[in-house]
Design a protein around this motif. Structure first.
Motif, PDB file in Angstrom:
ATOM      1  N   ASP A   1       1.248  -1.132  -0.159  1.00 29.75           N
ATOM      2  CA  ASP A   1       0.373  -0.170  -0.184  1.00 29.75           C
ATOM      3  C   ASP A   1       0.901   1.454  -0.070  1.00 29.75           C
ATOM      4  N   GLU A   2       2.343   1.153   0.737  1.00 26.92           N
ATOM      5  CA  GLU A   2       2.859   2.093   0.290  1.00 26.92           C
ATOM      6  C   GLU A   2       3.338   2.980  -0.754  1.00 26.92           C
ATOM      7  N   VAL A   3       3.047   1.976  -2.192  1.00 25.80           N
ATOM      8  CA  VAL A   3       2.991   2.848  -3.104  1.00 25.80           C
ATOM      9  C   VAL A   3       2.030   3.337  -3.783  1.00 25.80           C
ATOM     10  N   TYR A   4       0.940   3.113  -3.036  1.00 26.67           N
ATOM     11  CA  TYR A   4      -0.529   3.290  -4.122  1.00 26.67           C
ATOM     12  C   TYR A   4      -1.472   4.155  -2.962  1.00 26.67           C
ATOM     13  N   ARG A   5      -0.817   4.275  -1.774  1.00 26.34           N
ATOM     14  CA  ARG A   5      -1.175   6.197   0.067  1.00 26.34           C
ATOM     15  C   ARG A   5      -1.293   6.599  -0.783  1.00 26.34           C
ATOM     16  N   ASP A   6      -2.392   7.775  -0.859  1.00 24.43           N
ATOM     17  CA  ASP A   6      -2.527   9.082  -1.147  1.00 24.43           C
ATOM     18  C   ASP A   6      -1.639   9.832  -2.420  1.00 24.43           C
TER      19      ASP A   6
ATOM     20  N   ASP B   1      -4.412   3.784  -9.743  1.00 27.25           N
ATOM     21  CA  ASP B   1      -4.393   2.906  -8.459  1.00 27.25           C
ATOM     22  C   ASP B   1      -3.621   1.586  -8.171  1.00 27.25           C
ATOM     23  N   LYS B   2      -4.450   1.115  -8.369  1.00 23.62           N
ATOM     24  CA  LYS B   2      -3.849  -0.550  -7.458  1.00 23.62           C
ATOM     25  C   LYS B   2      -4.814  -1.343  -8.930  1.00 23.62           C
TER      26      LYS B   2
ATOM     27  N   GLN C   1      -1.157   1.586 -11.769  1.00 24.36           N
ATOM     28  CA  GLN C   1      -1.448   2.082 -12.787  1.00 24.36           C
ATOM     29  C   GLN C   1      -3.097   4.317 -12.545  1.00 24.36           C
ATOM     30  N   ALA C   2      -2.788   4.986 -13.768  1.00 29.03           N
ATOM     31  CA  ALA C   2      -3.137   5.839 -13.828  1.00 29.03           C
ATOM     32  C   ALA C   2      -4.623   5.797 -13.063  1.00 29.03           C
TER      33      ALA C   2
END
Length: 297
Positions: free
Chosen positions: A104-109, A113-114, A147-148
């Protein structure tokens, strides 16, 4: 691991059982179509990979990139369960060190998108217990890639490819195998300890007129390089995710996916339904709708 006959105190013999945290995951079946379609693997033995089986699909993970190089899923259109609720939350695969996964650290805030690689509903077929397990399995971080978060026609095309191809295969038992992954390139822009892929690929295999057939696609989320290229690829703001462009979906030769990914796709290049001889400008056919897909040689 302690050997099963390791001596313990009091002269007794202890027996240690190794418990699989994800038991009974048979993974992708390469004979699902009745003709072999092997799991895609890196062509070079020097490229590290880990094979992770789930319910009806398998992930071939690149630990050096912290994400999948390829996924492979079996889809039985006759047995799909349509109303499985999206109740699962993303989690690490306990079989693999978390430092080799993108959590989640890659996708947070941020605006990333995952992105499911194996689409959530594709492996969700069979008996209720099996279908629910498949649904939950798709929410492992090993099955995600950044992904965007924009939603446009290109992304709709990409997300609906399996449905379109299942409809096409209706007279051929509605069975598909779909191989998907990010194009992992050394120049992919870095962000929070990972490199964000700018392209994704998909190859669908099915039986048509008694023979193996395949079609291939690329989703491009590259930034707009009409701006300064270095600024576009590196990120306009320090610490922000790289700016990504609108989704563009193309039908491409299967052999081009092999060249882009350095993966072994076995018999699929020879089974490609896209005509082999095309003008260079038409080699990648941009799709405006599923009607543009070429399904005959």
């Amino acid at each position: 691991m302690i050997p099963s006959d390791s001596p313990q105190s009091g002269g007794a013999t202890a027996r240690t059982e190794s418990r699989d945290p994800l038991p009974d995951r048979a993974g992708y079946d390469e004979n699902f179509l009745g003709v072999p379609v092997p799991l895609p693997t890196p062509s070079s033995p020097d490229v590290p990979s880990v094979v992770l089986p789930y319910t009806h699909f398998t992930v071939v993970l690149r630990p050096d990139r912290r994400m999948a190089a390829a996924t492979a899923v079996c889809i039985d259109g006759r047995l799909l369960v349509e109303h499985v609720p999206r109740e699962s939350s993303w989690r690490f695969d306990p079989r693999l060190d978390e430092r080799h996964q993108s959590g989640d650290e890659v996708y947070r805030d941020n605006s990333l998108d995952k992105g499911h690689l194996v689409r959530r509903l594709d492996p969700v077929w069979g008996e209720a217990t099996e279908a629910n397990k498949a649904n939950a399995d798709t929410f492992h971080y090993t099955n995600a890639a950044p992904q965007a978060d924009v939603f446009n026609q290109g992304k709709q095309l990409w997300q609906g490819l399996e449905n379109f191809l299942l409809d096409h295969a209706a007279t051929f038992d509605r069975k598909l195998t779909v191989l998907t992954g990010p194009v992992l390139h050394d120049s992919d822009p870095p962000y929070r300890g990972v490199q964000v892929p700018l392209r994704f690929w998909k190859v669908a295999a099915f039986v048509q007129d008694g023979s193996l057939a395949a079609t291939a696609y690329v989703l491009d989320q590259s930034p707009d390089l009409t701006r300064d290229a270095e600024r576009a690829l590196a990120g306009a703001t320090p610490g922000a995710p790289p700016p990504l462009g609108a989704f563009r979906t193309f039908q491409v030769p299967v052999s081009d996916v092999v060249e882009l990914t350095s993966l072994d796709l076995g018999p699929l290049p020879a089974a490609d339904l896209m005509p082999a001889v095309r003008a260079p400008g038409e080699r990648w056919k941009r799709l405006a709708s599923h009607d543009d897909i070429m399904m005959q040689r």
